[in-house]
Design an enzyme around this catalytic site. Structure first.
Site, PDB file in Angstrom:
ATOM      1  CB  CYS A 142      23.712  -4.014 -24.145  1.00 53.68           C
ATOM      2  SG  CYS A 142      23.229  -4.069 -22.416  1.00 53.68           S
ATOM      3  CB  CYS A 153      19.227  -5.131 -19.538  1.00 47.70           C
ATOM      4  SG  CYS A 153      20.997  -4.869 -19.315  1.00 47.70           S
TER       5      CYS A 153
END
Length: 150
Positions: free
Chosen positions: A52, A54
Protein backbone atom coordinates in the site's frame (compact mmCIF):
# COMPACT_ATOMS: atom_id res chain seq x y z
CA UNK A 1 7.44 -1.83 -11.76
CA UNK A 2 7.06 -5.12 -13.50
CA UNK A 3 3.70 -6.47 -14.52
CA UNK A 4 2.95 -9.46 -16.65
CA UNK A 5 1.46 -12.88 -16.56
CA UNK A 6 1.97 -14.18 -13.02
CA UNK A 7 4.35 -11.35 -12.14
CA UNK A 8 3.53 -8.62 -9.64
CA UNK A 9 5.26 -5.39 -8.80
CA UNK A 10 8.88 -5.46 -7.67
CA UNK A 11 8.72 -5.28 -3.87
CA UNK A 12 12.40 -5.86 -3.18
CA UNK A 13 12.99 -2.20 -2.30
CA UNK A 14 10.05 -2.30 0.14
CA UNK A 15 11.63 -5.27 1.88
CA UNK A 16 15.07 -3.61 1.82
CA UNK A 17 13.70 -0.51 3.59
CA UNK A 18 13.18 -2.71 6.64
CA UNK A 19 16.08 -5.14 6.36
CA UNK A 20 18.48 -2.19 6.00
CA UNK A 21 17.57 -1.10 9.55
CA UNK A 22 18.03 -4.59 10.99
CA UNK A 23 14.54 -6.05 10.64
CA UNK A 24 14.54 -9.82 10.07
CA UNK A 25 12.21 -11.10 7.34
CA UNK A 26 9.94 -14.01 8.20
CA UNK A 27 8.91 -15.51 4.86
CA UNK A 28 7.32 -18.81 5.91
CA UNK A 29 5.01 -20.02 8.69
CA UNK A 30 7.98 -21.95 10.06
CA UNK A 31 10.03 -18.72 10.20
CA UNK A 32 7.23 -17.08 12.20
CA UNK A 33 6.94 -19.98 14.65
CA UNK A 34 10.73 -20.09 15.10
CA UNK A 35 10.88 -16.35 15.83
CA UNK A 36 7.97 -16.51 18.27
CA UNK A 37 9.68 -19.37 20.10
CA UNK A 38 13.24 -18.00 20.02
CA UNK A 39 12.25 -14.42 20.85
CA UNK A 40 9.78 -15.22 23.63
CA UNK A 41 11.93 -13.36 26.18
CA UNK A 42 12.31 -9.62 26.06
CA UNK A 43 10.65 -7.38 23.51
CA UNK A 44 9.86 -7.85 19.85
CA UNK A 45 8.33 -5.58 17.24
CA UNK A 46 6.68 -7.26 14.27
CA UNK A 47 6.11 -5.01 11.27
CA UNK A 48 3.36 -6.19 8.95
CA UNK A 49 4.68 -4.79 5.68
CA UNK A 50 2.44 -3.93 2.74
CA UNK A 51 2.58 -2.67 -0.82
CA UNK A 52 0.00 0.00 0.00
CA UNK A 53 1.65 3.18 -1.22
CA UNK A 54 0.42 5.81 1.18
CA UNK A 55 0.19 3.91 4.47
CA UNK A 56 3.16 1.56 4.05
CA UNK A 57 5.11 4.38 2.44
CA UNK A 58 5.01 6.10 5.84
CA UNK A 59 5.11 2.97 8.04
CA UNK A 60 8.53 1.75 6.89
CA UNK A 61 10.29 5.14 7.19
CA UNK A 62 8.39 5.76 10.44
CA UNK A 63 10.01 2.67 11.92
CA UNK A 64 13.45 3.82 10.74
CA UNK A 65 12.92 7.22 12.35
CA UNK A 66 11.70 5.68 15.61
CA UNK A 67 14.73 3.40 15.81
CA UNK A 68 17.03 6.35 15.12
CA UNK A 69 15.35 8.61 17.68
CA UNK A 70 15.04 6.36 20.70
CA UNK A 71 17.44 4.69 23.09
CA UNK A 72 14.68 2.22 24.00
CA UNK A 73 14.76 -0.31 21.16
CA UNK A 74 13.06 -3.71 21.01
CA UNK A 75 15.33 -6.73 21.50
CA UNK A 76 14.07 -8.19 18.23
CA UNK A 77 12.71 -6.68 15.01
CA UNK A 78 10.87 -8.92 12.56
CA UNK A 79 8.57 -8.48 9.58
CA UNK A 80 6.07 -10.37 7.49
CA UNK A 81 4.90 -9.08 4.12
CA UNK A 82 1.12 -9.09 3.70
CA UNK A 83 0.02 -9.89 0.17
CA UNK A 84 3.46 -11.30 -0.66
CA UNK A 85 4.35 -13.92 1.95
CA UNK A 86 0.72 -14.84 2.57
CA UNK A 87 1.21 -18.01 4.60
CA UNK A 88 3.76 -16.33 6.90
CA UNK A 89 1.44 -13.37 7.39
CA UNK A 90 -1.50 -15.65 8.18
CA UNK A 91 0.60 -17.51 10.77
CA UNK A 92 1.81 -14.26 12.32
CA UNK A 93 -1.77 -13.04 12.67
CA UNK A 94 -2.60 -16.17 14.68
CA UNK A 95 -0.34 -14.76 17.42
CA UNK A 96 -2.50 -11.63 17.70
CA UNK A 97 -5.86 -12.95 16.52
CA UNK A 98 -7.76 -10.67 18.91
CA UNK A 99 -6.94 -7.84 16.48
CA UNK A 100 -8.53 -7.71 13.02
CA UNK A 101 -6.15 -8.24 10.06
CA UNK A 102 -4.51 -4.95 9.15
CA UNK A 103 -1.62 -4.00 6.91
CA UNK A 104 0.55 -2.19 7.27
CA UNK A 105 0.60 -2.54 11.03
CA UNK A 106 2.93 -3.06 13.98
CA UNK A 107 2.53 -5.68 16.71
CA UNK A 108 4.59 -5.28 19.88
CA UNK A 109 5.31 -8.27 22.11
CA UNK A 110 6.77 -8.57 25.61
CA UNK A 111 7.89 -12.06 26.61
CA UNK A 112 5.87 -13.53 23.74
CA UNK A 113 2.64 -11.75 24.67
CA UNK A 114 1.14 -9.02 22.51
CA UNK A 115 1.06 -5.73 24.41
CA UNK A 116 0.36 -3.13 21.73
CA UNK A 117 -0.92 -2.94 18.17
CA UNK A 118 -0.63 -0.04 15.77
CA UNK A 119 -3.11 -0.88 12.99
CA UNK A 120 -3.42 0.60 9.55
CA UNK A 121 -5.93 3.24 10.63
CA UNK A 122 -3.25 4.70 12.96
CA UNK A 123 -0.80 4.86 10.04
CA UNK A 124 -2.87 5.84 7.02
CA UNK A 125 -3.12 9.58 6.43
CA UNK A 126 -0.38 10.33 8.95
CA UNK A 127 3.20 11.41 8.38
CA UNK A 128 6.18 9.16 8.91
CA UNK A 129 7.13 11.37 11.85
CA UNK A 130 3.71 10.78 13.46
CA UNK A 131 4.07 7.03 12.91
CA UNK A 132 7.52 7.20 14.50
CA UNK A 133 6.07 9.04 17.51
CA UNK A 134 3.49 6.26 18.02
CA UNK A 135 6.23 3.63 17.86
CA UNK A 136 8.43 5.58 20.27
CA UNK A 137 5.50 5.86 22.68
CA UNK A 138 5.07 2.06 22.59
CA UNK A 139 8.80 1.52 23.10
CA UNK A 140 8.87 3.93 26.05
CA UNK A 141 5.82 2.28 27.62
CA UNK A 142 7.03 -1.31 27.43
CA UNK A 143 10.83 -1.36 27.21
CA UNK A 144 12.66 -1.09 30.50
CA UNK A 145 15.96 0.74 30.51
CA UNK A 146 18.88 -1.64 30.72
CA UNK A 147 16.64 -4.61 29.90
CA UNK A 148 18.05 -8.05 29.33
CA UNK A 149 18.74 -8.38 25.61
CA UNK A 150 16.84 -11.72 25.43
Amino acid sequence: MQFGFGVGPDTSWMRKELTDVGVEELKTPEDVDRAMKEYDKGTMLMAINSVCGCAAGNARPGLSIALENTAQKPNHLVTVFAGQDKEATARAREYFSEYPPSSPAFAFFVDGEIKAMIPRHRIEGRTREEVAQDLEMVFDAFIKEGQDKG
